[in-house]
Design a protein around this motif. Sequence first.
Motif, PDB file in Angstrom:
ATOM      1  N   UNK A  24       0.820  -1.190   0.000  1.00 39.37           N
ATOM      2  CA  UNK A  24       0.000   0.000   0.000  1.00 39.37           C
ATOM      3  C   UNK A  24       0.856   1.241   0.000  1.00 39.37           C
ATOM      4  N   UNK A  25       0.261   2.354  -0.420  1.00 41.82           N
ATOM      5  CA  UNK A  25       0.994   3.609  -0.398  1.00 41.82           C
ATOM      6  C   UNK A  25      -0.017   4.732  -0.309  1.00 41.82           C
ATOM      7  N   UNK A  56      -2.655  -6.831 -12.249  1.00 38.39           N
ATOM      8  CA  UNK A  56      -1.986  -6.248 -11.082  1.00 38.39           C
ATOM      9  C   UNK A  56      -2.460  -6.987  -9.834  1.00 38.39           C
ATOM     10  N   UNK A  57      -1.820  -6.702  -8.699  1.00 37.89           N
ATOM     11  CA  UNK A  57      -2.061  -7.474  -7.483  1.00 37.89           C
ATOM     12  C   UNK A  57      -3.023  -6.798  -6.498  1.00 37.89           C
ATOM     13  N   UNK A  58      -3.363  -5.556  -6.738  1.00 35.37           N
ATOM     14  CA  UNK A  58      -4.226  -4.843  -5.794  1.00 35.37           C
ATOM     15  C   UNK A  58      -5.510  -4.365  -6.460  1.00 35.37           C
ATOM     16  N   UNK A  76      -1.883   2.903 -12.522  1.00 35.06           N
ATOM     17  CA  UNK A  76      -0.520   2.611 -12.084  1.00 35.06           C
ATOM     18  C   UNK A  76       0.153   3.924 -11.703  1.00 35.06           C
ATOM     19  N   UNK A  77       0.589   4.022 -10.467  1.00 40.24           N
ATOM     20  CA  UNK A  77       1.384   5.162 -10.008  1.00 40.24           C
ATOM     21  C   UNK A  77       2.831   4.710  -9.890  1.00 40.24           C
ATOM     22  N   UNK A  96       2.762   1.602  -7.328  1.00 37.77           N
ATOM     23  CA  UNK A  96       1.500   1.225  -6.690  1.00 37.77           C
ATOM     24  C   UNK A  96       0.458   1.091  -7.803  1.00 37.77           C
ATOM     25  N   UNK A  97      -0.004  -0.131  -8.030  1.00 37.15           N
ATOM     26  CA  UNK A  97      -0.964  -0.403  -9.097  1.00 37.15           C
ATOM     27  C   UNK A  97      -2.264  -0.901  -8.487  1.00 37.15           C
TER      28      UNK A  97
END
Length: 201
Positions: A7-8, A196-198, A62-63, A74-75
């Motif tokens: 997380x971010x 992506x994973x999130x 996507x960041x 962070x995706x």
Amino acid sequence: MRLAHTGAALLAFTILVHDASADEWGTAYDVLLDRPDVEVEYLTSDEGAETRRFRLPGPVIVDEIRDGDNYRVWSRDASGLGAVQCAWLIYATTVFYAERCDAAGYQDQLTLLRTGVDRIEAFMQENWLVPMSDDDLVAFKANWQAQEEVWFAQSGTEQACENPHFLHMINRVAAMGEEGHTEAIDELLSVPRLPVANPCL
């Protein structure tokens, strides 16, 4: 069974006025700059960290954050269908455990899970930043499996095989049956998008 959560928090961002010649950061995400179906936004934090925010079809966001020589990504999948890499992680990890705990007792579930893993991996290969070769997929899986082997060994077979997350997934697949399982995978993969994973449950 471990699931990786990342997380971010991106706070206090303003639009970054940038030189077009600096658009390329020398990372894998540079390939998105030439895609007409991708929107790119440039941001900077009050602390000076720069962000390239890519909005991809799906939608997926996507960041990519650059803070000096440090980079992080962070995706997140905003499609509402689920994050494909998260689904792969859950399925692949459940197969990994079932094969080591009681393969005979979980044979029906294993058949369904392996089919799901195969379908998700084909989707991932096709929809990666650039198409993923068979060799790339093998390397990706080998790296993941090596980490799981370490974790499984450290936990011990008895404790690992009593992991509630593993048992829940096995029981869930059994309850869904072949038709329900197929429909769930169909829905997950119904929209082509970057895997992506999130968010990962």
